[in-house]
Design a protein around this motif. Sequence first.
Motif, short mmCIF file in Angstrom:
data_model
loop_
_atom_site.label_atom_id
_atom_site.label_comp_id
_atom_site.label_asym_id
_atom_site.label_seq_id
_atom_site.Cartn_x
_atom_site.Cartn_y
_atom_site.Cartn_z
N VAL A 88 0.66 -0.98 -0.11
CA VAL A 88 0.28 0.12 -0.11
C VAL A 88 0.97 1.66 0.33
N LEU A 89 0.43 2.31 -0.42
CA LEU A 89 0.90 3.40 -0.66
C LEU A 89 -0.10 4.61 0.84
N ILE A 90 0.98 5.21 1.50
CA ILE A 90 0.25 6.18 2.21
C ILE A 90 0.58 7.88 1.73
N GLN A 91 -0.67 7.81 1.10
CA GLN A 91 -0.56 9.62 0.75
C GLN A 91 -1.28 10.37 1.87
N ALA A 92 -0.57 11.96 1.58
CA ALA A 92 -1.26 12.69 1.94
C ALA A 92 -2.74 13.08 1.24
N PHE A 93 -3.98 13.29 2.19
CA PHE A 93 -5.27 13.88 1.76
C PHE A 93 -5.25 14.86 1.48
N VAL A 94 -5.38 15.16 0.08
CA VAL A 94 -5.37 17.06 -0.54
C VAL A 94 -7.49 17.44 -0.18
N LYS A 95 -7.55 17.57 1.46
CA LYS A 95 -9.09 18.58 1.84
C LYS A 95 -9.63 19.17 0.35
N GLU A 96 -8.50 20.19 0.00
CA GLU A 96 -9.59 21.47 -0.90
C GLU A 96 -10.31 20.79 -1.81
N SER A 97 -9.68 19.41 -2.20
CA SER A 97 -10.47 19.06 -3.57
C SER A 97 -11.91 18.60 -3.55
N LYS A 98 -12.00 18.58 -2.17
CA LYS A 98 -13.27 18.35 -1.56
C LYS A 98 -14.18 17.58 -2.06
N GLY A 99 -13.29 16.09 -2.81
CA GLY A 99 -14.61 15.01 -3.32
C GLY A 99 -14.57 15.57 -4.88
N ARG A 100 -13.54 16.25 -5.14
CA ARG A 100 -13.69 16.54 -6.59
C ARG A 100 -12.56 16.01 -7.45
N ASP A 101 -12.10 15.74 -8.65
CA ASP A 101 -10.66 15.75 -9.35
C ASP A 101 -11.46 15.48 -10.76
N ILE A 102 -10.10 15.62 -11.65
CA ILE A 102 -10.62 16.07 -13.36
C ILE A 102 -9.25 15.30 -13.25
N ARG A 103 -10.28 14.70 -15.00
CA ARG A 103 -9.72 13.94 -15.46
C ARG A 103 -9.80 14.31 -17.31
N ALA A 104 -8.19 14.77 -17.69
CA ALA A 104 -8.07 14.87 -19.11
C ALA A 104 -7.84 14.06 -19.77
N LEU A 105 -8.12 14.22 -20.90
CA LEU A 105 -7.49 12.82 -21.84
C LEU A 105 -6.88 13.85 -23.06
N VAL A 106 -5.51 13.06 -22.57
CA VAL A 106 -4.11 13.38 -23.59
C VAL A 106 -4.92 12.56 -24.57
N VAL A 107 -4.41 13.09 -25.93
CA VAL A 107 -3.67 12.73 -26.70
C VAL A 107 -3.10 13.24 -28.25
N GLY A 108 -1.68 12.10 -27.92
CA GLY A 108 -0.48 12.86 -28.50
C GLY A 108 0.37 14.25 -27.91
N ASP A 109 0.31 15.34 -27.75
CA ASP A 109 0.55 17.06 -26.70
C ASP A 109 -0.80 17.91 -26.75
N ARG A 110 -1.12 17.32 -26.73
CA ARG A 110 -2.73 17.63 -26.47
C ARG A 110 -3.60 17.39 -25.72
N VAL A 111 -4.48 18.08 -24.73
CA VAL A 111 -6.06 17.55 -24.34
C VAL A 111 -6.25 17.82 -25.04
N VAL A 112 -7.63 16.80 -25.31
CA VAL A 112 -8.83 16.87 -26.74
C VAL A 112 -10.19 17.31 -25.84
N ALA A 113 -10.43 16.73 -24.58
CA ALA A 113 -11.52 17.02 -23.79
C ALA A 113 -11.29 17.08 -22.12
N ALA A 114 -12.28 17.38 -20.92
CA ALA A 114 -11.60 17.20 -19.95
C ALA A 114 -12.89 17.17 -19.46
N MET A 115 -13.13 16.67 -18.26
CA MET A 115 -14.38 16.66 -16.98
C MET A 115 -14.06 17.25 -15.76
N ARG A 116 -14.44 17.11 -14.88
CA ARG A 116 -14.99 17.32 -13.39
C ARG A 116 -15.34 16.38 -12.95
#
Length: 399
Positions: A174-202
């Motif tokens: 197992v990994l032990i990792q700091a809890f990033v409280k300020e993200s408040k249950g949200r994160d970003i998924r960025a879809l990378v194709v080649g050298d750019r982000v073609v779509a992103a969602m929260r």
Amino acid sequence: MKLAILSRAPRAYSTQRLRTAALERGHDVKVLNTLRFGIDLSNDEPDLQFRGRQLSSYDAVLPRIGASITYFGTAVVRQFEQMDVYTPNTANGISNSRDKLRATQILSRHNIGMPATFFVRNRADVKQAIEQVGGAPVVIKLLEGTQGIGVILAPEVKVAEAIIETLQSTSQNVLIQAFVKESKGRDIRALVVGDRVVAAMRRTAQGDEFRSNVHRGGSVEAVELDPEYEATAVRAAQIMGLRVAGVDMLEGNDGPLVMEVNSSPGLQGIETATRLDVAGAIIDFIGDQVDFPEIDVRQRLAVSTGYGVAELAVHSGSEMVGKALRDSGLSDRDITVLTLHRGTSVTPSPRPSKVLEAEDRLLCFGKLEEMRSMIPERPKRRRRVKKLAQKAITAAENP
Ligand SMILES: Nc1ncnc2c1ncn2[C@@H]1O[C@H](COP(=O)(O)OP(=O)(O)O)[C@@H](O)[C@H]1O
Ligand SMILES: [Mg+2]
């Protein structure tokens, strides 16, 4: 082009969309079950069989390798690489992204923001590791979990210790990792194709859940990414050796924190949220790149004895500081500079007029002996081999 999509789920949304996008663009495309390949090393050249017969020739392969078949799946992709078939994601890239520790280790030297992470084995070291990442509440992660399974938030140090001990007692790392409280249950998924982000969602977690995975009930919405988030996502994917990747980032107080880089990102959530043709972007990219199969540069260049690749650092006291590359003395020694790294920026094939600065790093190809003198000496660790005591010799001779 003739494209093979490696997938065990021909009916899945992502597979269907990729196949349709390829057909719409006039490509010849086949969805092949990854587990039906045979890796053929019986002849002079590396080859592949499919369902017991020699595979016809393909220009490109798009691997969609599930976590449960990583070993066999990456072996198949590696075989395609040996046969000079283009793949946007290399076998190495896929294996590296599968293991959260390995991925974090690889990214850690490239100035990419990540939640503070620690990995220990002995019980006695757990408590300090938790403190090192900022104390409780703390996140505990199985190295190879997906879809949020195996990601736990421990409210107190004692609870964290008990969870880690339990998992380790069943041989789970197992990994032990700091809890990033300020993200408040949200994160970003960025879809990378080649050298750019073609779509992103929260993604936003449901209720009081902190994991925002769609499989954990998270909801999704399209987002416009800040350039900082885009650049981080693209760099993380590139460093991992993935040209098609889903990069997950938390929104930290000081900018993006990369959690993981997925090598077979699902398309349904992101296409639904953004209404963008992500599958089409992937196929277009592969079509553009098909003539440039991935090459393991280090391995290929090291084939001539005595030659190889090395990274030379320009230290502040070096004579090279302030000199143009052509006057640096490198070309006199037959050393070719492939790329120049300055902070987080990279200049490919830098011009002879490029002036060097302190702390630049040069990725070079040349004679290893010539480059050795330019690499700062490492502290010598090698110990002298001591003579055996007479007693031991006698014992060895008369067992
Ligand atoms: N260090 C963290 N701080 C806050 N939230 C986190 C942290 N790590 C993970 N999460 C949340 O848990 C989810 C799952 O974690 P992740 O590492 O992506 O594992 P998985 O591979 O199972 O998706 C993330 O999408 C995020 O919402
Ligand atoms: Mg994730």
